[in-house]
Design a protein around this motif. Structure first.
Motif, PDB file in Angstrom:
ATOM      1  N   UNK A   1     -50.032  -7.443  17.730  1.00 38.93           N
ATOM      2  CA  UNK A   1     -48.613  -7.718  17.918  1.00 38.93           C
ATOM      3  C   UNK A   1     -47.812  -6.426  17.909  1.00 38.93           C
ATOM      4  N   UNK A   2     -48.131  -5.530  17.003  1.00 39.86           N
ATOM      5  CA  UNK A   2     -47.419  -4.247  16.943  1.00 39.86           C
ATOM      6  C   UNK A   2     -47.587  -3.472  18.242  1.00 39.86           C
ATOM      7  N   UNK A   3     -48.802  -3.427  18.762  1.00 42.33           N
ATOM      8  CA  UNK A   3     -49.042  -2.707  20.010  1.00 42.33           C
ATOM      9  C   UNK A   3     -48.296  -3.372  21.168  1.00 42.33           C
ATOM     10  N   UNK A   4     -48.286  -4.699  21.189  1.00 42.20           N
ATOM     11  CA  UNK A   4     -47.594  -5.408  22.260  1.00 42.20           C
ATOM     12  C   UNK A   4     -46.088  -5.151  22.190  1.00 42.20           C
ATOM     13  N   UNK A   5     -45.538  -5.125  20.991  1.00 43.12           N
ATOM     14  CA  UNK A   5     -44.108  -4.845  20.839  1.00 43.12           C
ATOM     15  C   UNK A   5     -43.788  -3.441  21.358  1.00 43.12           C
ATOM     16  N   UNK A   6     -44.618  -2.476  21.024  1.00 47.04           N
ATOM     17  CA  UNK A   6     -44.378  -1.102  21.482  1.00 47.04           C
ATOM     18  C   UNK A   6     -44.323  -1.022  23.004  1.00 47.04           C
ATOM     19  N   UNK A   7     -45.196  -1.747  23.679  1.00 49.61           N
ATOM     20  CA  UNK A   7     -45.261  -1.656  25.133  1.00 49.61           C
ATOM     21  C   UNK A   7     -44.276  -2.583  25.834  1.00 49.61           C
ATOM     22  N   UNK A   8     -43.542  -3.402  25.052  1.00 53.29           N
ATOM     23  CA  UNK A   8     -42.558  -4.306  25.640  1.00 53.29           C
ATOM     24  C   UNK A   8     -41.203  -4.171  24.956  1.00 53.29           C
ATOM     25  N   UNK A   9     -40.924  -2.998  24.371  1.00 53.95           N
ATOM     26  CA  UNK A   9     -39.699  -2.862  23.597  1.00 53.95           C
ATOM     27  C   UNK A   9     -38.445  -2.919  24.459  1.00 53.95           C
ATOM     28  N   UNK A  10     -38.585  -2.792  25.785  1.00 49.20           N
ATOM     29  CA  UNK A  10     -37.420  -2.870  26.662  1.00 49.20           C
ATOM     30  C   UNK A  10     -36.965  -4.307  26.890  1.00 49.20           C
ATOM     31  N   UNK A  11     -37.793  -5.265  26.498  1.00 49.27           N
ATOM     32  CA  UNK A  11     -37.485  -6.668  26.739  1.00 49.27           C
ATOM     33  C   UNK A  11     -36.671  -7.256  25.582  1.00 49.27           C
ATOM     34  N   UNK A  12     -35.933  -8.338  25.830  1.00 50.09           N
ATOM     35  CA  UNK A  12     -35.183  -9.005  24.743  1.00 50.09           C
ATOM     36  C   UNK A  12     -36.136  -9.805  23.871  1.00 50.09           C
ATOM     37  N   UNK A  13     -36.719  -9.150  22.870  1.00 50.76           N
ATOM     38  CA  UNK A  13     -37.785  -9.730  22.068  1.00 50.76           C
ATOM     39  C   UNK A  13     -37.245 -10.643  20.977  1.00 50.76           C
ATOM     40  N   UNK A  14     -37.915 -11.773  20.794  1.00 48.41           N
ATOM     41  CA  UNK A  14     -37.643 -12.682  19.676  1.00 48.41           C
ATOM     42  C   UNK A  14     -38.972 -13.065  19.049  1.00 48.41           C
ATOM     43  N   UNK A  15     -38.918 -13.494  17.793  1.00 43.19           N
ATOM     44  CA  UNK A  15     -40.137 -13.904  17.098  1.00 43.19           C
ATOM     45  C   UNK A  15     -40.805 -15.065  17.831  1.00 43.19           C
ATOM     46  N   UNK A  16     -40.006 -16.011  18.298  1.00 46.99           N
ATOM     47  CA  UNK A  16     -40.560 -17.169  19.006  1.00 46.99           C
ATOM     48  C   UNK A  16     -41.264 -16.759  20.290  1.00 46.99           C
ATOM     49  N   UNK A  17     -40.633 -15.863  21.050  1.00 45.83           N
ATOM     50  CA  UNK A  17     -41.236 -15.417  22.306  1.00 45.83           C
ATOM     51  C   UNK A  17     -42.545 -14.673  22.055  1.00 45.83           C
ATOM     52  N   UNK A  18     -42.568 -13.831  21.011  1.00 45.98           N
ATOM     53  CA  UNK A  18     -43.781 -13.087  20.696  1.00 45.98           C
ATOM     54  C   UNK A  18     -44.879 -14.044  20.235  1.00 45.98           C
ATOM     55  N   UNK A  19     -44.526 -14.998  19.396  1.00 46.15           N
ATOM     56  CA  UNK A  19     -45.513 -15.977  18.927  1.00 46.15           C
ATOM     57  C   UNK A  19     -46.078 -16.774  20.100  1.00 46.15           C
ATOM     58  N   UNK A  20     -45.217 -17.168  21.022  1.00 51.22           N
ATOM     59  CA  UNK A  20     -45.684 -17.898  22.205  1.00 51.22           C
ATOM     60  C   UNK A  20     -46.630 -17.035  23.042  1.00 51.22           C
ATOM     61  N   UNK A  21     -46.334 -15.758  23.138  1.00 51.22           N
ATOM     62  CA  UNK A  21     -47.189 -14.854  23.918  1.00 51.22           C
ATOM     63  C   UNK A  21     -48.606 -14.803  23.359  1.00 51.22           C
ATOM     64  N   UNK A  22     -48.719 -14.934  22.035  1.00 52.14           N
ATOM     65  CA  UNK A  22     -50.026 -14.883  21.385  1.00 52.14           C
ATOM     66  C   UNK A  22     -50.541 -16.276  21.003  1.00 52.14           C
ATOM     67  N   UNK A  23     -49.859 -17.303  21.508  1.00 52.53           N
ATOM     68  CA  UNK A  23     -50.294 -18.686  21.275  1.00 52.53           C
ATOM     69  C   UNK A  23     -50.422 -18.993  19.772  1.00 52.53           C
ATOM     70  N   UNK A  24     -49.397 -18.546  19.022  1.00 54.86           N
ATOM     71  CA  UNK A  24     -49.384 -18.756  17.579  1.00 54.86           C
ATOM     72  C   UNK A  24     -48.094 -19.444  17.170  1.00 54.86           C
ATOM     73  N   UNK A  25     -48.124 -20.089  16.018  1.00 59.97           N
ATOM     74  CA  UNK A  25     -46.931 -20.663  15.444  1.00 59.97           C
ATOM     75  C   UNK A  25     -46.034 -19.537  14.922  1.00 59.97           C
ATOM     76  N   UNK A  26     -44.726 -19.626  15.196  1.00 57.36           N
ATOM     77  CA  UNK A  26     -43.808 -18.546  14.829  1.00 57.36           C
ATOM     78  C   UNK A  26     -43.770 -18.311  13.321  1.00 57.36           C
TER      79      UNK A  26
END
Length: 310
Positions: A185-210
């Motif tokens: 998750x940390x690596x993914x955030x670093x490479x997508x920091x230009x996007x409007x990131x939310x916990x829900x969106x990140x959890x969905x990206x990794x198919x996990x519960x927020x």
């Protein structure tokens, strides 16, 4: 294996794999250890039927293969498939070293590892770096020595491929861990920091519960996901303050903070200096550096710059 398993075990669902037959050794073509000085950038190279692997040994090298960008760091392995083009995306910001190897052998590209084949992912990080480095040094020695045994370099190169493939296979088969998920998750955030990131969106990206992701991330890193997003963007802002003459408001926008006032408040809270005071504290900044690609881990680079400016 379903998508959730694939993500938890560290393999994005769009990962490609290159598969070689185990019936014969790979044909060695060439290899070497390359040291890139500050400001070096990989030239554009079009592969023919050869496959290339690059193994990061130190520093960072910024590359693009078939339109996809990669940052090669120590322990990273990048596979360039036959007929693909590799090129640099920007200059190195620190001296860097990597090993490269070209082999020629029939291979197939698949979306999943093939059964009964020697399989390498497009990109992965080694768990057992020491074993791979031993094999690299052995291949460098064999390839530059005279051996009476025919195809000695072929067999040694194949052994290195087997070691890399085995490392990747063990990671795919490993049980998930909270630390492993958090690192992904940390690596993914670093490479997508230009996007409007939310916990829900990140959890969905990794198919996990927020809620689950929030708990394990806090447990593994000691900070919330939102705090980590802010820290990554602040590192980027610090880099821009040290390497450009852009106004603070422009730096805030380039570091993906929509509100310059909020950026300044957060910056002072975290560093006990305003952005302007931070820039003034390091008076000998070197300007006109190429802009950092969003996603590059700049924390270590900022530390180096700060030390140089003292």
């Amino acid at each position: 294996m379903d998508k959730s398993d694939l993500f938890v075990k560290g393999w994005p669902d769009d990962m490609q794999f290159l598969n070689f037959s185990l019936e014969a050794p790979l044909a060695y073509a060439s290899c070497g250890e390359f040291t890139a000085e500050l400001g070096w950038q990989h030239h554009r190279y079009q592969h023919e039927t050869d496959t290339e692997i690059l193994v990061g040994l130190s520093g960072q090298v910024f590359l693009q293969v078939s339109g996809e960008t990669f940052t090669l760091e120590a322990g990273d392995v990048l596979t360039v498939f036959p007929h693909e083009t590799i090129q640099g995306t920007r200059q190195t910001v620190t001296p860097s070293t990597f090993f490269w190897l070209h082999v020629v052998a029939p291979a197939t590209v698949t979306a999943q590892p093939a059964a009964n084949a020697l399989t390498l992912p497009r990109f992965f990080h080694l768990q057992a770096q020491e074993k791979a480095v031993v094999n690299i040094h052995q291949l460098l020695d064999v390839s530059h020595s005279h051996y009476l045994v025919p195809r000695a370099a072929d067999y040694q190169a194949t052994m290195l491929f087997i070691e890399l493939a085995n490392d990747a296979a063990q990671q795919r088969a490993a049980s998930p861990s909270h630390q492993g998920i958090s690192n992904l998750v940390r690596e993914w955030i670093r490479t997508h920091m230009a996007e409007p990131l939310t916990v829900t969106a990140i959890a969905d990206r990794f198919h996990l519960n927020a809620s689950y992701l929030t708990r394990i991330f806090k447990r593994a890193t000691g900070m919330s996901i939102q705090e980590y997003i802010s820290s990554v963007r602040l590192d980027y802002a610090r880099y821009l303050l040290l390497t450009t003459s852009e106004p603070v408001a422009a730096v805030a926008r380039q570091a993906f903070f929509n509100d310059p006032k909020y950026f300044s408040r957060l910056f002072k809270k975290k560093l006990q200096l305003t952005p302007s005071q931070y820039r003034q504290a390091y008076t000998h900044t070197f300007l006109n550096n190429q802009q950092v690609d969003p996603g590059v881990d700049v924390a270590a680079q900022v530390a180096q710059l700060e030390n140089k400016q003292r």
